[in-house]
Design a protein around this motif. Structure first.
Motif, short mmCIF file in Angstrom:
data_model
loop_
_atom_site.label_atom_id
_atom_site.label_comp_id
_atom_site.label_asym_id
_atom_site.label_seq_id
_atom_site.Cartn_x
_atom_site.Cartn_y
_atom_site.Cartn_z
N LEU A 82 -9.60 -9.39 2.91
CA LEU A 82 -10.94 -9.63 2.37
C LEU A 82 -10.78 -10.60 1.20
CD1 LEU A 82 -13.73 -7.22 1.72
CD2 LEU A 82 -12.78 -8.29 -0.29
N ASP A 97 -0.60 -8.39 4.73
CA ASP A 97 0.44 -8.45 3.68
C ASP A 97 1.56 -7.45 3.94
OD1 ASP A 97 -1.82 -6.64 3.10
OD2 ASP A 97 -0.59 -6.00 1.41
N THR A 102 -1.40 3.03 -1.91
CA THR A 102 -0.50 3.33 -3.01
C THR A 102 -1.41 3.86 -4.10
OG1 THR A 102 0.85 1.46 -2.31
CG2 THR A 102 1.28 2.36 -4.51
N THR A 120 -9.46 -2.56 5.30
CA THR A 120 -8.37 -2.20 6.22
C THR A 120 -8.53 -0.76 6.70
OG1 THR A 120 -6.89 -3.86 5.31
CG2 THR A 120 -5.85 -2.00 6.40
#
Ligand code: AMP
Ligand code: ZN
Length: 468
Positions: A263, A232, A34, A46
């Motif tokens: 992390l 998430d 984002t 990620t």
């Protein structure tokens, strides 16, 4: 890579052999950033997991078509642009540029497509129309919602119980908690001060979840092989993507879901309020080497939490230093003429172990273990009878593989300018010694020592390595 790949699929909760729908071609969707701020090193962890995934798929002979979306319209980007009083485009352009710079710094290979959400609005509208035609939506105050009671499989990915949902309860925000499972917004009615598009759904803008479903299916087709993100994203984002996509097409959306654990920093969740929030820039400003950062972030298997510490970063720097020192030593040492102390077959065993570790749900820790055992054997052989040309060729193949998949070999192609400068000083020292100018040769040794460079005068000439 001959080893068949196996992945732990979040959807089935099992480790499964991997086969793409179209033989030899993997369609991969990776949820992107984002673009409302600089990526933090958690986000980058990620993205690095996805880079290792892509490279492992390629090394095992697959063509990969990877899509990574750029979320340039959502609650956070709109808030950020409004706070600065600039257009959404100008605001998100700044962070998109920074994002690509970070990827390059960390040696992340480019995906085939980086769609911006704002460039796929017609496809998003069309997806909502398909859902409406099949009875999965309702309109309230100008916004269109997905009615989750119309999709019986809702909750399969995240394990939530859709029966807890109060019928008619809805949510407009892009992010919400599991306890909050409700009908979610697909198309948000225009609000004063927010960007809006005129559409058959009325003036408004897409919800975040809708963006990924529309871009994924437009660019990769209605059924994909692999979809990834951080843990998430499992709820609500990916749960909602499945609902929107499968309710519209009646086909399975994704075969294999992979999610990277978070992390954390010094044992705590990384948060701006705790002052333990790092961007890549923060670490580079403190003088850390990007390859060491890459090494640290890929070293822990993606399904495990990664505890970021500065000790860990120093250990990663020592790890790549060891690779660099050994490869340099190897480059300076002539091949053994007789049988060397390292068998070519033993190097092949190390390569096979490296591949097997990655094939095992990307066990990067185990693959790095194979690299370090090989380094130990190379150094032992160089201390002894040396390494013959056949073994040497296999060692080159081994490090080409390490560079292709983990990409943590410090010098990628050729050598750095600093290496060249050190070589020049070493050559000057050799000439000084020949000319019996010991004052100059000692001065060069001292100057290099001060820079952490250790010289070894061997029968084959002088070789150098960095103090680890
Ligand atoms: P965002 O920019 O917030 O959409 O996040 C981009 C990616 O980073 C998503 O796949 C998130 O799941 C992931 N992510 C967010 N926070 C962390 C974290 N602390 N550790 C690892 N990945 C994260
Ligand atoms: Zn997404």
């Amino acid at each position: 890579m001959s080893e068949p790949l196996r992945f732990l699929n979040t959807l089935s909760r099992r480790t499964e052999p991997f086969e793409p729908i179209e033989p030899g071609h993997v369609r991969l969707y990776t949820c992107g950033p984002t673009v409302y701020d600089f990526a933090h090193i958690g986000n980058l962890r990620t993205f690095l997991f996805e880079d290792v995934l892509r490279r492992t798929l390629a090394a095992s002979g697959h063509r990969v078509t990877q899509v990574m979306n750029l979320t340039d319209i959502d609650d956070k980007t709109i808030r950020g642009a409004a706070a600065e009083g600039i257009s959404l485009r100008a605001y998100t352009d700044r962070y998109i540029e920074a994002f690509f710079a970070d990827l390059d710094t960390l040696r992340v290979e480019r995906a085939e497509h980086y769609p911006r959400a704002t460039e796929f609005i017609p496809q998003m509208v069309e997806l909502v129309e398909r859902l409406s035609a099949r009875g999965h939506t309702y309109v309230q105050d100008g916004s269109t919602y997905f009615r989750i009671s119309t999709f019986p499989a809702y909750g399969r990915l995240s394990g939530i119980d859709p029966d807890q949902v109060r019928p008619g309860a809805r949510v407009d925000s892009d992010e919400y908690e599991k306890e909050d499972v409700r009908d979610f917004v697909l198309w948000k009615a225009a609000k004063p001060g927010e960007p809006a598009w005129d559409s058959a759904l009325g003036p408004g803008r897409p919800g975040w979840h809708l963006e990924c479903s529309a871009m994924a299916m437009t660019l990769l087709g209605e059924s994909l092989d692999i979809h990834t993100g951080g843990v998430d994203n499992i709820f609500p984002h990916h749960e909602n993507e499945i609902a929107q996509s499968e309710a519209a097409t009646g086909k399975p959306f994704v075969r294999t879901w992979l999610h990277a654990e978070h992390l954390i920093v010094e044992g705590q969740k990384m948060a701006k309020s705790l002052g333990n929030f790092f961007t890549l820039r923060d670490l580079l400003e403190r003088g850390h080497d990007p390859v060491a950062i890459r090494y640290l972030l890929v070293s822990v298997p993606y399904r495990q939490k990664l505890n970021f510490t500065f000790d860990g970063l120093h250990a990663a720097a020592a790890g790549i230093e060891r690779i660099g020192n050994t490869l340099r030593r190897l480059a300076y040492t002539p091949a053994a003429t007789a049988d060397g102390a390292l068998a070519a077959a033993d190097v092949d065993v190390a390569i096979a172990e490296f591949d097997a570790a990655l094939a095992d749900d990307l066990n990067t820790a185990r693959s790095l273990g194979a690299v370090h055992s090989l380094l130990t054997r190379i150094n032992q052989a160089l201390d002894g009878a040396g390494i013959d040309a056949a073994a040497r060729a296999r060692v080159d193949a081994a490090f080409a593989r390490v560079a292709a998949v983990l990409d943590i070999v410090p010098v990628r192609a050729g050598r750095s300018a600093e290496d060249e400068a050190i070589d020049a000083l070493v050559a000057e020292r050799t000439a000084a010694r020949k000319g019996k100018d010991f004052a100059r040769s000692d001065a060069i040794r001292a100057e290099l020592a001060a820079r952490g460079i250790i010289l070894d005068d061997t029968p084959h000439g002088t070789v150098w390595h960095r103090k680890s």
